[in-house]
Design an enzyme around this catalytic site. Structure first.
Site, PDB file in Angstrom:
ATOM      1  N   HIS A  34      -5.856  -6.240  13.638  1.00  0.00           N
ATOM      2  CA  HIS A  34      -7.251  -6.539  13.343  1.00  0.00           C
ATOM      3  C   HIS A  34      -8.043  -6.970  14.562  1.00  0.00           C
ATOM      4  O   HIS A  34      -9.157  -7.473  14.432  1.00  0.00           O
ATOM      5  CB  HIS A  34      -7.341  -7.590  12.233  1.00  0.00           C
ATOM      6  CG  HIS A  34      -6.989  -7.020  10.886  1.00  0.00           C
ATOM      7  ND1 HIS A  34      -5.899  -6.205  10.696  1.00  0.00           N
ATOM      8  CD2 HIS A  34      -7.579  -7.136   9.672  1.00  0.00           C
ATOM      9  CE1 HIS A  34      -5.855  -5.846   9.426  1.00  0.00           C
ATOM     10  NE2 HIS A  34      -6.853  -6.388   8.776  1.00  0.00           N
ATOM     11  N   SER A  50       0.835  -1.211   0.000  1.00  0.00           N
ATOM     12  CA  SER A  50       0.000   0.000   0.000  1.00  0.00           C
ATOM     13  C   SER A  50       0.868   1.259   0.000  1.00  0.00           C
ATOM     14  O   SER A  50       0.478   2.295  -0.554  1.00  0.00           O
ATOM     15  CB  SER A  50      -0.935   0.010   1.212  1.00  0.00           C
ATOM     16  OG  SER A  50      -0.199  -0.129   2.416  1.00  0.00           O
ATOM     17  N   ASP A  68       4.240   1.757  11.168  1.00  0.00           N
ATOM     18  CA  ASP A  68       4.213   0.316  11.439  1.00  0.00           C
ATOM     19  C   ASP A  68       5.355   0.000  12.389  1.00  0.00           C
ATOM     20  O   ASP A  68       6.473   0.480  12.182  1.00  0.00           O
ATOM     21  CB  ASP A  68       4.390  -0.476  10.124  1.00  0.00           C
ATOM     22  CG  ASP A  68       3.978  -1.935  10.253  1.00  0.00           C
ATOM     23  OD1 ASP A  68       4.361  -2.583  11.244  1.00  0.00           O
ATOM     24  OD2 ASP A  68       3.272  -2.418   9.355  1.00  0.00           O
ATOM     25  N   GLY A 106       4.978  -7.234  12.956  1.00  0.00           N
ATOM     26  CA  GLY A 106       3.850  -8.074  12.544  1.00  0.00           C
ATOM     27  C   GLY A 106       2.667  -7.920  13.488  1.00  0.00           C
ATOM     28  O   GLY A 106       2.853  -7.686  14.684  1.00  0.00           O
ATOM     29  N   ASP A 120      -4.944  -0.020   8.205  1.00  0.00           N
ATOM     30  CA  ASP A 120      -4.757  -1.433   7.838  1.00  0.00           C
ATOM     31  C   ASP A 120      -3.781  -2.069   8.832  1.00  0.00           C
ATOM     32  O   ASP A 120      -2.885  -2.813   8.459  1.00  0.00           O
ATOM     33  CB  ASP A 120      -4.218  -1.526   6.401  1.00  0.00           C
ATOM     34  CG  ASP A 120      -4.276  -2.941   5.859  1.00  0.00           C
ATOM     35  OD1 ASP A 120      -5.039  -3.771   6.387  1.00  0.00           O
ATOM     36  OD2 ASP A 120      -3.538  -3.215   4.889  1.00  0.00           O
TER      37      ASP A 120
HETATM   38 MG    MG Z   1      -5.368  -5.456   5.295  1.00  0.00          MG
END
Ligand code: MG
Length: 216
Positions: free
Chosen positions: A136, A44, A63, A67, A133
């Protein structure tokens, strides 16, 4: 901008979603910098970065590069190629940096190697586009929304990846946050492309009650 580089970058973004990121960033990034949370190996980053480069804007790529929950050893999305024996941890920064180098985006992309909540703590720069993104889990998705969406300029975009209508298709945290953003009344529903949810912050002076109801 060499689109053939995209296929060589690991990631979970479809071509269609990537092209949408590029188009939306191109449209808004003259209003301010763009920011993504969850760069992983840079897929992205390349799409958004190319748009920012074209317009002389900047992309902050947040980020921690260790991970997210589902990418740890033993988890569903673990990838041995991003495991660092030396660190005994996931390390996606090496591949991320390689991707940004190859795409010639060092004049545009600012890597922020930190947890999203830490990077946000003293943030005060208005943003033209925020792409969420990251982790989650409900907590991670909510934190990313709470930390960053408030910096989006009127008319800017809030984009959320991995929106699925059912649990069979995928985790529901991003969809939950997407609906939460909509119910805040601060965003207009623009559309969905693949699993990418697209919202736009209402321009100054436009009240949600002035606008027609839409299905989403
Ligand atoms: Mg994603």
């Amino acid at each position: 901008m060499d689109r053939s580089l995209i296929d060589g970058v690991k990631g979970f973004l479809s071509q269609e979603e990537g092209e949408t990121l590029y188009e939306l960033a191109l449209e808004t990034c003259s209003m301010g910098p763009c920011l993504e949370i969850g760069s992983y190996c840079g897929k992205s980053t390349l799409w958004l970065g190319w748009a920012c480069q074209e317009r002389g804007s900047v992309l902050f790529a947040v980020d921690h590069h260790r991970g997210s929950e589902e990418q740890q050893k033993g988890e569903l999305f673990f990838d041995a190629e991003v495991w660092s024996e030396a660190d005994q941890a996931v390390d996606t920064f090496r591949l991320f940096r390689q991707a940004v180098d190859r795409a010639q985006l060092n004049d545009t992309v600012v890597p922020v190697v930190a947890p999203s909540t830490v990077a946000a703590r003293f943030w005060s720069t208005p943003l033209a586009l925020v792409f969420i993104d990251g982790g989650h889990t409900y907590a991670a998705a909510y934190n990313d929304y709470a930390c960053w969406a408030r910096h989006i300029v009127p008319g800017g975009y809030l984009l959320i990846h991995d929106i699925y209508d059912s649990i069979e298709e995928g985790g529901q945290a991003p969809h939950h946050v997407f609906k939460m953003a909509l119910s805040s009344g601060e965003y207009e529903f623009v559309g969905r492309k693949g699993s990418l949810g697209i919202l736009r912050r209402y321009p100054a002076g436009v009240f949600p009650s002035d606008l027609p109801e839409k299905d989403y």
